[in-house]
Design a protein around this motif. Structure first.
Motif, PDB file in Angstrom:
ATOM      1  N   ALA A  11      -1.240  -0.834  -7.291  1.00  0.00           N
ATOM      2  CA  ALA A  11      -0.592  -1.395  -6.100  1.00  0.00           C
ATOM      3  C   ALA A  11      -0.105  -2.809  -6.389  1.00  0.00           C
ATOM      4  O   ALA A  11      -0.865  -3.642  -6.881  1.00  0.00           O
ATOM      5  CB  ALA A  11      -1.574  -1.406  -4.928  1.00  0.00           C
ATOM      6  N   ARG A  55       1.544   4.918  12.416  1.00  0.00           N
ATOM      7  CA  ARG A  55       0.514   5.339  11.479  1.00  0.00           C
ATOM      8  C   ARG A  55      -0.546   6.249  12.093  1.00  0.00           C
ATOM      9  O   ARG A  55      -1.420   6.729  11.402  1.00  0.00           O
ATOM     10  CB  ARG A  55      -0.166   4.117  10.861  1.00  0.00           C
ATOM     11  CG  ARG A  55       0.783   3.309   9.997  1.00  0.00           C
ATOM     12  CD  ARG A  55       0.068   2.260   9.198  1.00  0.00           C
ATOM     13  NE  ARG A  55       1.014   1.502   8.410  1.00  0.00           N
ATOM     14  CZ  ARG A  55       1.543   1.918   7.265  1.00  0.00           C
ATOM     15  NH1 ARG A  55       1.203   3.090   6.784  1.00  0.00           N
ATOM     16  NH2 ARG A  55       2.405   1.173   6.610  1.00  0.00           N
ATOM     17  N   ILE A  78      -2.480   6.523   5.991  1.00  0.00           N
ATOM     18  CA  ILE A  78      -2.105   5.383   5.155  1.00  0.00           C
ATOM     19  C   ILE A  78      -1.957   5.865   3.723  1.00  0.00           C
ATOM     20  O   ILE A  78      -2.903   6.413   3.133  1.00  0.00           O
ATOM     21  CB  ILE A  78      -3.174   4.264   5.236  1.00  0.00           C
ATOM     22  CG1 ILE A  78      -3.321   3.771   6.679  1.00  0.00           C
ATOM     23  CG2 ILE A  78      -2.816   3.112   4.311  1.00  0.00           C
ATOM     24  CD1 ILE A  78      -4.484   2.833   6.894  1.00  0.00           C
ATOM     25  N   ASP A  79      -0.781   5.704   3.167  1.00  0.00           N
ATOM     26  CA  ASP A  79      -0.475   6.139   1.807  1.00  0.00           C
ATOM     27  C   ASP A  79      -0.828   7.609   1.618  1.00  0.00           C
ATOM     28  O   ASP A  79      -1.376   8.018   0.589  1.00  0.00           O
ATOM     29  CB  ASP A  79      -1.235   5.273   0.788  1.00  0.00           C
ATOM     30  CG  ASP A  79      -0.705   5.454  -0.628  1.00  0.00           C
ATOM     31  OD1 ASP A  79       0.474   5.825  -0.771  1.00  0.00           O
ATOM     32  OD2 ASP A  79      -1.485   5.230  -1.582  1.00  0.00           O
ATOM     33  N   LYS A 118      -5.329   1.109  -4.638  1.00  0.00           N
ATOM     34  CA  LYS A 118      -5.066   1.667  -5.963  1.00  0.00           C
ATOM     35  C   LYS A 118      -4.816   0.546  -6.974  1.00  0.00           C
ATOM     36  O   LYS A 118      -4.268  -0.503  -6.629  1.00  0.00           O
ATOM     37  CB  LYS A 118      -3.852   2.603  -5.919  1.00  0.00           C
ATOM     38  CG  LYS A 118      -4.038   3.826  -5.045  1.00  0.00           C
ATOM     39  CD  LYS A 118      -2.841   4.765  -5.130  1.00  0.00           C
ATOM     40  CE  LYS A 118      -1.568   4.090  -4.616  1.00  0.00           C
ATOM     41  NZ  LYS A 118      -0.421   5.029  -4.581  1.00  0.00           N
ATOM     42  N   VAL A 159       0.828  -1.205   0.000  1.00  0.00           N
ATOM     43  CA  VAL A 159       0.000   0.000   0.000  1.00  0.00           C
ATOM     44  C   VAL A 159       0.858   1.249   0.000  1.00  0.00           C
ATOM     45  O   VAL A 159       0.635   2.188  -0.754  1.00  0.00           O
ATOM     46  CB  VAL A 159      -0.953  -0.001   1.215  1.00  0.00           C
ATOM     47  CG1 VAL A 159      -1.748   1.297   1.280  1.00  0.00           C
ATOM     48  CG2 VAL A 159      -1.896  -1.198   1.135  1.00  0.00           C
ATOM     49  N   ASP A 160       1.834   1.301   0.883  1.00  0.00           N
ATOM     50  CA  ASP A 160       2.812   2.396   0.839  1.00  0.00           C
ATOM     51  C   ASP A 160       4.177   1.824   1.195  1.00  0.00           C
ATOM     52  O   ASP A 160       4.303   0.781   1.821  1.00  0.00           O
ATOM     53  CB  ASP A 160       2.429   3.561   1.754  1.00  0.00           C
ATOM     54  CG  ASP A 160       2.110   3.104   3.167  1.00  0.00           C
ATOM     55  OD1 ASP A 160       2.416   1.937   3.494  1.00  0.00           O
ATOM     56  OD2 ASP A 160       1.569   3.900   3.946  1.00  0.00           O
ATOM     57  N   GLY A 187       4.663  -1.805   5.265  1.00  0.00           N
ATOM     58  CA  GLY A 187       3.960  -1.059   4.224  1.00  0.00           C
ATOM     59  C   GLY A 187       3.030  -1.953   3.427  1.00  0.00           C
ATOM     60  O   GLY A 187       2.336  -1.496   2.515  1.00  0.00           O
TER      61      GLY A 187
END
Length: 382
Positions: A211, A172, A183-184, A208, A97-98, A106
């Motif tokens: 991703a 987070r 988040i992201d 996304k 996700v990130d 992540g």
């Protein structure tokens, strides 16, 4: 052939009640034969599934790749057969996700299922989490939140353990508040806490398209995915990812020759049995046709030929009734029964339907020939 058709039509004109009863008998017998076949196939395949035992299937990935994206995985889901989609109980997926692919914190895990079109659909985990004692606070996200991709998140059950002070679990929190997560780069509202993963849990509809997917696993409703469903998943993902994301190799044991022998005996036995049940009606019909065949014999028709004509009339009528029963049965009954018995509909192929029709005709021809031989050849013309 025109005389045979004429005799059948004359039966409906002269003995309408008997003809309607005979047609109803053929229709009911045909449906009974079709249903028994599906039921036997269901039992045989379920026993086989217990041997194969693949209820959970984790996709294999040799290396993490950025081009194995969520968009491409969704495209694979959309291409799966309806039968395969119906068998899926849920999917567990891990995606970046990130952060980069190697960033353990992540990567987020997602729980969802698939609808009849292969679109990711809502999976309510409330009962499962409660039964395992892992829903520490609040609730699972709702169907409406899932469908609309709302930014809601379940926090970590670690907040209630000795791990709570470790930075990787608390980093987070947005602005130091435990009510929001960052988040992201986006703000997510905290709706509860569950001891599921090492990162918060969010709806997969927030993910996304680009991703990268890191892990993917299927869960199936029955004791095992069938060989046909397995082959469908394998074919679709192999075409899309060329082995980069693939199903594990599995050798499915097939039904042995004893099954086909038993199935053949079943078809013939049930076909004859249904004809025997109809024998009283056939006897009555034959009795009503005696006058017609008596005239034919006066005109030179041989006894054997009169028997063949009567048997052909019954075969023609039973064939029409079988087709008339099979079409609505296959289109309306089988899909609904398959929702309850997963393997029920798989056995109905062109070959099996032809075999069922053949056994149905054979049984009716044998019994009608015996009745005709008794009434048309052993009695006098008048």
């Amino acid at each position: 052939m025109k005389y045979i058709l004429r005799n059948v039509l004359s039966l409906f004109q002269r003995e309408r009640t008997a003809a309607v009863c005979l047609v109803c008998g053929f229709l009911i017998s045909a449906v009974a034969l079709l249903f028994l076949f599906g039921l036997y196939y269901q039992v045989a395949q379920k026993n086989l599934a217990n041997v194969n035992g693949l209820q959970h299937m984790e996709m294999e990935m040799e290396t993490l790749q950025k081009d194995i994206t969520w968009k491409r995985v969704k495209r694979c889901f959309n291409r799966l057969d309806k039968d395969t989609l119906k068998a899926v109980s849920g999917i567990v997926m891990k995606a970046a996700v990130d952060g980069d692919l190697e960033d353990y914190y992540g990567s987020f895990n997602f729980d969802y299922t698939l609808d009849e079109k292969g679109t990711p659909a809502y999976l309510d985990m409330t009962e499962s989490l409660q039964s395992m004692g892992q829903l520490y606070e609040g609730r699972w996200f709702t169907r409406d939140e899932f469908d609309h991709g709302e930014r809601v998140a379940l926090g970590l059950g670690y907040d209630y353990t000795d791990f709570a002070e470790q930075k990787e679990y608390t980093v987070r929190y947005e602005d130091g508040s435990k009510d929001k997560y960052l988040i992201d780069g986006k703000s997510y509202r905290r709706i509860g806490a569950a001891l599921l993963w090492t990162t918060p849990t969010i709806p997969v509809t927030c993910l996304k398209d680009d991703a990268p997917v890191i892990a993917l696993a299927f869960g199936f409703k029955n004791v095992s995915v069938t060989a046909k469903q397995y082959g469908n998943i394998k074919e679709v993902f192999d075409e899309e990812f060329s082995g980069a994301l693939k199903v594990p190799e599995k050798d499915f044991k097939e039904l042995d020759s004893n099954y086909y022998l038993l199935m053949t005996l079943l078809l013939v036995s049930v076909g004859i049995l249904t004809a025997v049940v109809l024998s009283l009606l056939l006897t009555y019909v034959c009795q009503q046709q005696e006058g017609i065949y008596a005239v034919c014999r006066l005109c030179g028709m041989e006894k054997k030929k009169s028997v063949a004509y009567f048997a052909t009339e019954c075969a023609l009528l039973s064939f029409v009734c079988f087709v008339a029963a099979a079409i609505p049965y296959m289109y309306f009954a089988v899909p609904r029964i398959t929702d309850v018995m997963a393997f029920f509909g798989e056995g109905y192929t062109g070959v099996s339907l032809a075999a069922l029709c053949g056994s149905f005709l054979m049984g009716n021809v044998i019994v009608s020939s015996i009745i005709a031989a008794e009434r048309l050849t052993k009695r006098g013309i008048v």
